[in-house]
Design a protein around this motif. Structure first.
Motif, short mmCIF file in Angstrom:
data_model
loop_
_atom_site.label_atom_id
_atom_site.label_comp_id
_atom_site.label_asym_id
_atom_site.label_seq_id
_atom_site.Cartn_x
_atom_site.Cartn_y
_atom_site.Cartn_z
N ALA A 12 0.83 -1.21 0.00
CA ALA A 12 0.00 0.00 0.00
C ALA A 12 0.85 1.25 0.00
N ALA A 13 2.01 1.21 0.66
CA ALA A 13 2.90 2.37 0.71
C ALA A 13 3.62 2.59 -0.61
N CYS A 14 3.72 1.54 -1.43
CA CYS A 14 4.50 1.59 -2.67
C CYS A 14 3.65 1.82 -3.91
N VAL A 15 2.39 1.47 -3.86
CA VAL A 15 1.54 1.47 -5.06
C VAL A 15 0.76 2.77 -5.18
N GLY A 16 0.72 3.33 -6.39
CA GLY A 16 -0.03 4.55 -6.67
C GLY A 16 -0.91 4.40 -7.89
N ALA A 17 -1.43 5.52 -8.35
CA ALA A 17 -2.41 5.52 -9.44
C ALA A 17 -1.80 5.30 -10.81
N HIS A 70 13.44 15.72 -8.80
CA HIS A 70 12.15 16.16 -8.22
C HIS A 70 11.53 15.05 -7.41
N CYS A 71 10.53 15.43 -6.63
CA CYS A 71 9.67 14.46 -5.96
C CYS A 71 8.40 14.34 -6.77
N SER A 72 8.16 13.16 -7.29
CA SER A 72 6.99 12.92 -8.15
C SER A 72 5.69 12.97 -7.35
N GLY A 73 4.61 13.22 -8.07
CA GLY A 73 3.28 13.12 -7.48
C GLY A 73 2.81 11.69 -7.38
N GLU A 74 3.56 10.74 -7.95
CA GLU A 74 3.19 9.32 -7.86
C GLU A 74 3.37 8.82 -6.43
N GLY A 109 4.30 6.81 -3.39
CA GLY A 109 5.43 5.92 -3.18
C GLY A 109 6.76 6.58 -3.44
N HIS A 110 6.78 7.62 -4.30
CA HIS A 110 8.08 8.20 -4.65
C HIS A 110 8.70 8.94 -3.48
N ALA A 111 7.93 9.72 -2.75
CA ALA A 111 8.48 10.46 -1.61
C ALA A 111 9.09 9.50 -0.59
N LEU A 112 8.42 8.39 -0.33
CA LEU A 112 8.95 7.41 0.62
C LEU A 112 10.20 6.73 0.07
N LEU A 113 10.21 6.46 -1.22
CA LEU A 113 11.40 5.84 -1.82
C LEU A 113 12.59 6.78 -1.75
#
Length: 348
Positions: A190-195, A282-286, A288-292
């Motif tokens: 859940a923390a890794c998956v986005g839209a 950049h930090c993506s809006g996807e 999971g990216h901020a956490l990665l």
């Protein structure tokens, strides 16, 4: 297969020289903020106090993913090859931004499920017509994964200049990136998956289940290269290879969004010092990216809500590299400008 060895950039004497050069510019101490950190990083990578941004290029790798059979994308697989055609016609966002910033753009077919034929502007490094469905079987064989890595390494060796940006195109590749992140970091699905390309909330929950089940199905896989072969894509593996070789050659790596960062995650598990060479665009809006980025200890330059891919964030961050190099090389010092003393940190 030989993985290039990457040396850390730490160098105490050069760090002190760069700090002195930066602090002696006609400005309050620290007043150029992140640009000062960036200038120092460029100097350490290039081992000089006079840095250059020489012939920057962005590599956009494209490939298809068998996991689309699980219904994890809002778009059909044909969009991959259609977008490659758009790149070749100079009609995509990355074409606009690369042209705007005087950056070379190379488009690579790493494994698209389409026959492009011989095309001007397209580098054919196709390993296969897309990966297997990793919900059922490993995405690629160990040999195909090694071939993709080696193609990426060869491209980095042949590339002129000292700055390499990375981008990608591949329907289904946010699912692959999420699976790599889930497996290699231990964060929840859940923390890794986005839209991704625009899934509904129900679609996102389905994608989470697919990723969690696939990672559980391949629970015995442990080593980074095995994880890459099991869950990756040909474009992700080729990027990882190019990153490793580029860092070995002391080039600056300009890292784009979620999928590019997942390739870096694999590369960093193989050679941790690669992170010294990375500028995170950049930090993506996807999701999971901020956490990665946090997992990698990364500080992105921009936060614009981008989630397009293609290397667009890399192209948009490139002017900041030029700014960091130019102030270090061209800005007057207190002595050369005959300005009295260093300005204090809070002078204004």
């Amino acid at each position: 297969m030989h993985i290039p060895v990457i040396a850390p950039i730490a160098h105490a004497a050069l760090s002190q020289s760069l700090a002195a050069a930066i602090n002696n510019k006609t400005k309050p101490l620290g007043s150029l903020g992140r640009l000062e950190d960036l200038a120092s990083q460029l100097g350490l990578i290039q081992q000089t106090t006079r840095v250059t941004i020489d012939q920057p290029a962005i590599l956009v790798f494209a490939a298809d993913h068998g996991v689309v059979a699980e219904g994890i994308s809002a778009y059909p697989q044909d969009v991959t090859w259609q977008m490659v055609e758009n790149f070749l016609a100079n009609g995509a966002a990355i074409n606009v931004f690369a042209r705007q910033n005087g950056c070379a753009l190379r488009v690579i077919d790493a494994g698209v499920n389409h026959d492009f034929g011989v095309r001007a502007g397209l580098l054919d490094r196709k390993v296969a017509n897309g990966t297997n469905n990793f919900a059922i079987a490993p995405a690629m064989s160990a040999q195909d994964c090694a071939t993709a890595l080696e193609h990426g390494m060869a491209m980095a060796r042949d590339l002129p200049g000292n700055v390499v940006g990375f981008g990608e195109m591949g329907i289904g590749n946010t699912t692959s990136a999420a699976a790599l992140m889930h497996k290699l970091t231990g964060q929840s699905a859940a923390a890794c998956v986005g839209a991704g390309t625009g899934l509904t909330p129900d679609g996102i929950r389905h994608k989470e289940r697919v990723v969690a089940a696939a990672v559980a199905h391949h629970a015995s896989v442990r080593e980074p290269l095995d994880v890459l072969a099991t869950f990756g894509g040909f474009e992700i593996a080729m990027m990882a290879g190019a990153m490793l070789q580029a860092a070995h050659l002391r080039k600056v790596l300009l890292i784009d969004g979620f999928i590019v960062t997942s390739a870096l995650l694999v590369a960093a598990r193989l050679q941790p010092a690669i992170l010294d060479y990375c500028v995170f665009a950049h930090c993506s809006g996807e999701h999971g990216h901020a956490l990665l980025l946090e997992q990698l200890g990364a500080r992105p330059l921009l936060d614009l809500g981008l989630r397009l891919g293609e290397g667009t964030g890399s192209a948009l961050a490139l002017p900041l590299l030029h700014a960091a190099a130019n102030f270090l090389n061209e800005m007057a010092t207190f002595a050369s400008a005959q300005v009295s003393g260093q300005l204090g940190e809070h002078a204004g």
